[in-house]
Design a protein around this motif. Structure first.
Motif, PDB file in Angstrom:
ATOM      1  N   ASN A 118       0.821  -1.213   0.000  1.00 23.75           N
ATOM      2  CA  ASN A 118       0.000   0.000   0.000  1.00 23.75           C
ATOM      3  C   ASN A 118       0.856   1.265   0.000  1.00 23.75           C
ATOM      4  O   ASN A 118       0.386   2.337   0.361  1.00 23.75           O
ATOM      5  CB  ASN A 118      -0.919   0.004   1.223  1.00 23.75           C
ATOM      6  CG  ASN A 118      -1.927  -1.124   1.191  1.00 23.75           C
ATOM      7  OD1 ASN A 118      -2.435  -1.469   0.126  1.00 23.75           O
ATOM      8  ND2 ASN A 118      -2.199  -1.709   2.349  1.00 23.75           N
ATOM      9  N   ASN A 119       2.119   1.100  -0.430  1.00 24.94           N
ATOM     10  CA  ASN A 119       3.067   2.231  -0.480  1.00 24.94           C
ATOM     11  C   ASN A 119       3.279   2.866   0.897  1.00 24.94           C
ATOM     12  O   ASN A 119       3.437   4.081   1.020  1.00 24.94           O
ATOM     13  CB  ASN A 119       2.598   3.294  -1.476  1.00 24.94           C
ATOM     14  CG  ASN A 119       2.644   2.782  -2.898  1.00 24.94           C
ATOM     15  OD1 ASN A 119       3.592   2.092  -3.293  1.00 24.94           O
ATOM     16  ND2 ASN A 119       1.623   3.117  -3.688  1.00 24.94           N
ATOM     17  N   PRO A 123       6.514   4.531   8.400  1.00 22.63           N
ATOM     18  CA  PRO A 123       5.766   5.770   8.653  1.00 22.63           C
ATOM     19  C   PRO A 123       6.405   6.613   9.755  1.00 22.63           C
ATOM     20  O   PRO A 123       6.963   6.091  10.720  1.00 22.63           O
ATOM     21  CB  PRO A 123       4.380   5.266   9.076  1.00 22.63           C
ATOM     22  CG  PRO A 123       4.601   3.856   9.530  1.00 22.63           C
ATOM     23  CD  PRO A 123       5.724   3.323   8.696  1.00 22.63           C
ATOM     24  N   SER A 124       6.307   7.909   9.615  1.00 31.78           N
ATOM     25  CA  SER A 124       6.890   8.830  10.589  1.00 31.78           C
ATOM     26  C   SER A 124       6.047   8.868  11.858  1.00 31.78           C
ATOM     27  O   SER A 124       4.819   8.757  11.817  1.00 31.78           O
ATOM     28  CB  SER A 124       7.000  10.239  10.000  1.00 31.78           C
ATOM     29  OG  SER A 124       5.720  10.737   9.669  1.00 31.78           O
ATOM     30  N   ASN A 162       2.330   9.129   7.527  1.00 37.19           N
ATOM     31  CA  ASN A 162       1.918   9.159   6.122  1.00 37.19           C
ATOM     32  C   ASN A 162       1.133   7.908   5.742  1.00 37.19           C
ATOM     33  O   ASN A 162       1.287   7.368   4.653  1.00 37.19           O
ATOM     34  CB  ASN A 162       3.152   9.286   5.225  1.00 37.19           C
ATOM     35  CG  ASN A 162       4.206   8.233   5.539  1.00 37.19           C
ATOM     36  OD1 ASN A 162       4.114   7.550   6.551  1.00 37.19           O
ATOM     37  ND2 ASN A 162       5.187   8.097   4.670  1.00 37.19           N
ATOM     38  N   ILE A 163       0.272   7.431   6.661  1.00 41.50           N
ATOM     39  CA  ILE A 163      -0.430   6.165   6.404  1.00 41.50           C
ATOM     40  C   ILE A 163      -1.914   6.355   6.099  1.00 41.50           C
ATOM     41  O   ILE A 163      -2.640   5.383   5.939  1.00 41.50           O
ATOM     42  CB  ILE A 163      -0.282   5.208   7.595  1.00 41.50           C
ATOM     43  CG1 ILE A 163      -0.965   5.795   8.833  1.00 41.50           C
ATOM     44  CG2 ILE A 163       1.183   4.907   7.861  1.00 41.50           C
ATOM     45  CD1 ILE A 163      -0.982   4.834  10.009  1.00 41.50           C
ATOM     46  N   THR A 164      -2.384   7.578   6.035  1.00 38.13           N
ATOM     47  CA  THR A 164      -3.787   7.836   5.709  1.00 38.13           C
ATOM     48  C   THR A 164      -4.128   7.169   4.373  1.00 38.13           C
ATOM     49  O   THR A 164      -3.322   7.230   3.430  1.00 38.13           O
ATOM     50  CB  THR A 164      -4.028   9.357   5.632  1.00 38.13           C
ATOM     51  OG1 THR A 164      -3.601   9.951   6.860  1.00 38.13           O
ATOM     52  CG2 THR A 164      -5.484   9.680   5.429  1.00 38.13           C
ATOM     53  N   GLU A 169      -3.150   1.836  14.380  1.00 40.68           N
ATOM     54  CA  GLU A 169      -3.341   0.539  15.020  1.00 40.68           C
ATOM     55  C   GLU A 169      -3.639  -0.568  14.009  1.00 40.68           C
ATOM     56  O   GLU A 169      -3.467  -1.758  14.313  1.00 40.68           O
ATOM     57  CB  GLU A 169      -4.440   0.602  16.086  1.00 40.68           C
ATOM     58  CG  GLU A 169      -5.749   1.187  15.622  1.00 40.68           C
ATOM     59  CD  GLU A 169      -5.869   2.685  15.893  1.00 40.68           C
ATOM     60  OE1 GLU A 169      -6.971   3.101  16.333  1.00 40.68           O
ATOM     61  OE2 GLU A 169      -4.887   3.410  15.671  1.00 40.68           O
ATOM     62  N   GLN A 170      -4.081  -0.195  12.808  1.00 40.31           N
ATOM     63  CA  GLN A 170      -4.359  -1.196  11.782  1.00 40.31           C
ATOM     64  C   GLN A 170      -3.081  -1.817  11.220  1.00 40.31           C
ATOM     65  O   GLN A 170      -3.132  -2.892  10.617  1.00 40.31           O
ATOM     66  CB  GLN A 170      -5.168  -0.573  10.635  1.00 40.31           C
ATOM     67  CG  GLN A 170      -6.589  -0.217  11.020  1.00 40.31           C
ATOM     68  CD  GLN A 170      -7.324   0.420   9.863  1.00 40.31           C
ATOM     69  OE1 GLN A 170      -7.040   1.548   9.455  1.00 40.31           O
ATOM     70  NE2 GLN A 170      -8.304  -0.309   9.319  1.00 40.31           N
ATOM     71  N   ILE A 171      -1.941  -1.163  11.410  1.00 38.36           N
ATOM     72  CA  ILE A 171      -0.675  -1.716  10.918  1.00 38.36           C
ATOM     73  C   ILE A 171       0.274  -2.047  12.072  1.00 38.36           C
ATOM     74  O   ILE A 171       1.489  -2.092  11.905  1.00 38.36           O
ATOM     75  CB  ILE A 171       0.000  -0.764   9.906  1.00 38.36           C
ATOM     76  CG1 ILE A 171       0.304   0.594  10.543  1.00 38.36           C
ATOM     77  CG2 ILE A 171      -0.876  -0.578   8.670  1.00 38.36           C
ATOM     78  CD1 ILE A 171       1.097   1.515   9.630  1.00 38.36           C
TER      79      ILE A 171
END
Length: 231
Positions: A118-119, A123-124, A162-164, A169-171
């Motif tokens: 998912n690119n 994540p920061s 940058n995970i929007t 918590e999903q990752i």
């Protein structure tokens, strides 16, 4: 006979000169010893004045940067974080002070490679701590001092990065939230001047994201400026 009297006079003159030289040497040695003793006394008095001046300041403020290890999720590896810190301290005495502290920490979480589909890559993450407590100075010399501090407050964790549109918590990361936090540090100061020092401090920060305790070790390097006087 004349020669014998002359020899006696010569010997007497030599002995007299030796006695004078010996007395002069003894007097000089005594004077040097007295001067050295007075110099040591002056040096000790100067050091005592400097110590009094250094640790009788009412206020201390400072700031700096550092490094911290942080686990950004229960099953994730620890990641490196760059930190900054600023603080103020109100001294009740040369040994005991009240501390207000603000810190920030920045890094990238080590998540599973699965989410790269998912690119999403590392994540920061950020945390901002607002803490308060006490500091106790247990060692105070002219150039070096050591103190311990114990602080408590809250940590604001921002883990969305940058995970929007996904949530952290999903990752496998902690949810973004504000949680209790606490800090213990050993502050080692090297005094360049009575009112200015360089500080190095190993630190422990406990955060409680996700309802668990994260044990975060690190260190900070900064400067301390002192002003005002304890009345």
């Amino acid at each position: 006979m004349f020669g014998f009297r002359l020899s006696v006079k010569n010997v007497a003159a030599v002995l007299l000169a030796a006695l004078i030289a010996s007395g002069a040497g003894a007097a000089q040695a005594q004077s040097t010893h007295r001067t050295r003793r007075e110099s040591n006394a002056n040096r000790k008095a100067r050091i005592a004045r400097t110590i009094q001046e250094t640790y009788s300041h009412r206020w201390e403020v400072g700031g700096g940067g550092g490094y911290q290890r942080f686990r950004s999720g229960e099953n994730l590896q620890r990641n490196n974080q760059v930190t900054w810190e600023t603080w103020g301290q109100y001294n009740l005495s040369p040994k005991l002070g009240i501390v207000a502290n603000g810190t920030g920490a920045y890094g990238n979480a080590k998540i599973s490679n699965f989410y790269s589909l998912n690119n999403i890559f590392r994540p920061s993450i950020q945390q901002y701590n607002v803490l308060g407590g006490v500091a106790y100075r247990f060692y105070a010399k002219e150039k070096l001092s050591a103190s311990v501090q114990a602080l408590g407050g809250v940590s604001i964790g921002l883990f969305q990065g940058n995970i929007t549109p996904l949530k952290s918590e999903q990752i496998g990361m902690w949810p973004s939230q504000t949680r209790p936090a606490f800090n213990v540090a050993l502050n080692l100061d090297y005094n360049l001047y009575p009112n200015f020092a360089i500080r190095v401090a190993p630190t422990y920060t406990g955060t409680t994201f996700g309802g668990t305790v994260q044990n975060n070790l690190g260190f900070k390097v900064g400067v301390v400026y002192r002003f005002g006087k304890i009345k």
